[in-house]
Design an enzyme around this catalytic site. Structure first.
Site, PDB file in Angstrom:
ATOM      1  N   HIS A  21      36.142  37.382  41.008  1.00  0.00           N
ATOM      2  CA  HIS A  21      36.065  35.918  40.993  1.00  0.00           C
ATOM      3  C   HIS A  21      36.480  35.354  42.344  1.00  0.00           C
ATOM      4  O   HIS A  21      37.567  35.670  42.843  1.00  0.00           O
ATOM      5  CB  HIS A  21      36.976  35.345  39.902  1.00  0.00           C
ATOM      6  CG  HIS A  21      36.468  35.555  38.515  1.00  0.00           C
ATOM      7  ND1 HIS A  21      35.723  34.602  37.848  1.00  0.00           N
ATOM      8  CD2 HIS A  21      36.574  36.604  37.665  1.00  0.00           C
ATOM      9  CE1 HIS A  21      35.419  35.047  36.634  1.00  0.00           C
ATOM     10  NE2 HIS A  21      35.922  36.269  36.499  1.00  0.00           N
ATOM     11  N   GLU A 210      36.688  40.809  25.949  1.00  0.00           N
ATOM     12  CA  GLU A 210      37.951  40.780  26.686  1.00  0.00           C
ATOM     13  C   GLU A 210      39.023  40.209  25.768  1.00  0.00           C
ATOM     14  O   GLU A 210      39.849  40.931  25.235  1.00  0.00           O
ATOM     15  CB  GLU A 210      37.814  39.943  27.957  1.00  0.00           C
ATOM     16  CG  GLU A 210      39.109  39.863  28.760  1.00  0.00           C
ATOM     17  CD  GLU A 210      39.035  38.852  29.914  1.00  0.00           C
ATOM     18  OE1 GLU A 210      39.922  38.914  30.771  1.00  0.00           O
ATOM     19  OE2 GLU A 210      38.116  38.012  29.940  1.00  0.00           O
TER      20      GLU A 210
END
Length: 357
Positions: A21, A210
């Protein structure tokens, strides 16, 4: 004779990164300088070492509030095209210096430059990556960066982001992602955005498996047409003690759906109590398309090198294992076949051959 596998030699190995990210990888000094330039107040430390420690400690705190606060600071200083360009350029340079030869870096443009067109954020990222890649090549560490554009699951700008993925495909945008809370915001909530990607042949990777489990993975595959799973590690919920697989795990392995696994991040957010307890090795040994990723380099205090080294040390991996996850990542990358073949034949395989000679 193969060289010893350690942090120094892993750094020399050609690496491929699929899940990183942009707003989770800033240099602490850059955060300080951008905050000063923008008049951004409220940073928890005033020197780079202390700020870097704060980011890691806050992300490790077990408090979701403190974890999210870390991104409030990084995104908060990335609110001009110039700031986004700088962060993207430095991202390319930092990854290249770490031996990454191909990376796909993701960011939600809607979090940047509020009140400005999303195109301004996308173009600032693309220009920054391009400049950083040119600078890295001049320094003798060539890298190629593909841009993934995230839409936030809980917001309603999916159509715009999907359109940008298609529009900027020939300029460096390689695919679409959904980020944000898995629970309560299914990945097919806005079908029109998925239709835009279908019509434009846009690639997609979806955060799934996740925070949520098997149902999230099924929704990503069947609801959103995911080609890869961001994290996806909860597929291990269907791996029994004797190694037999439940139906979704069997499908994911048989179809070689790429798993963008980020072990340190998973431990940090409490999904697993330790790296030794993480299922990355088991999934790898069972033949799943496991890849190793950083997720958020600043918050987790990791690099591609450290992540690979830590996993290899913990589970006794050899160069064959490291090469396998690298080649799997390249196979799952949103690249043209000719470029994939070039990187495999001219960069990745020769690089590992030299380390294993």
């Amino acid at each position: 004779m193969a060289v010893e596998l350690n942090a120094d030699t892993v750094r020399r190995a050609p690496k491929v990164l699929l899940h990183d990210h942009l707003d989770g990888g800033l240099r602490p000094q850059t955060v300080l300088e951008l905050a000063d330039a923008a008049g951004y107040c409220g940073l928890p430390a005033s020197d780079s070492d202390a700020l870097g420690r704060w980011f890691r400690q806050a992300a490790d705190s077990g408090s979701l509030v403190r974890y999210l606060e870390t991104f409030a600071h990084t995104v908060g200083v990335m609110q001009t095209p110039e700031a986004v360009h700088r962060v993207a350029r430095e991202c390319a340079l930092d990854l290249a210096a770490d031996g990454v030869v191909y990376a796909e870096v993701r960011m939600a443009p809607e979090l940047l430059l509020p009140g400005m067109p999303l195109e301004a954020a996308v173009e600032a990222m693309l220009d920054g990556y391009a400049q950083g890649s040119r600078d890295a090549a001049e320094a003798g560490t060539p890298i190629r960066i593909g841009t993934l554009l995230c839409a936030m699951r809980q917001d309603d700008r999916w159509d715009e982001v999907a359109g940008l993925v298609v529009r900027y495909r020939d300029a460096g945008v390689v695919g679409f992602d959904l980020a944000g809370p898995e629970i309560g915001f299914p990945p097919d909530r806005i079908p029109s955005a998925l239709a835009v990607l279908d019509r434009g042949h846009g690639h997609r990777t979806i955060h799934a498996g996740e925070a949520a489990g098997i149902d999230s993975i099924v929704a990503a595959l069947d609801g959103a047409g995911a080609e890869r799973l961001g994290h996806g590690v909860r597929i291990a919920d269907e791996v029994r003690d004797d190694g037999t697989l439940g139906p979704v795990a069997q499908r994911v392995r048989d179809e070689q759906v790429t798993l963008e696994v980020a072990p340190s991040s998973n431990v940090q957010t409490g999904a697993y109590p330790s790296l030794a307890a993480h299922p990355v090795d088991r999934l790898h040994r069972l033949g799943f398309a496991v890849t190793l990723n950083t997720d958020n380099r600043l918050m987790s205090g990791v690099s591609a090198t450290s992540e690979i080294t830590d996993v290899a040390t913990t589970f006794g991996w050899t160069w064959d294992d490291v090469r396998a996850v690298t080649e799997r990542a390249l196979a799952g990358a949103f690249l043209a076949d000719a470029e994939r073949a070039r990187l495999l034949d001219q960069v990745v395989r020769p690089g590992y051959a030299a380390l294993q000679a």
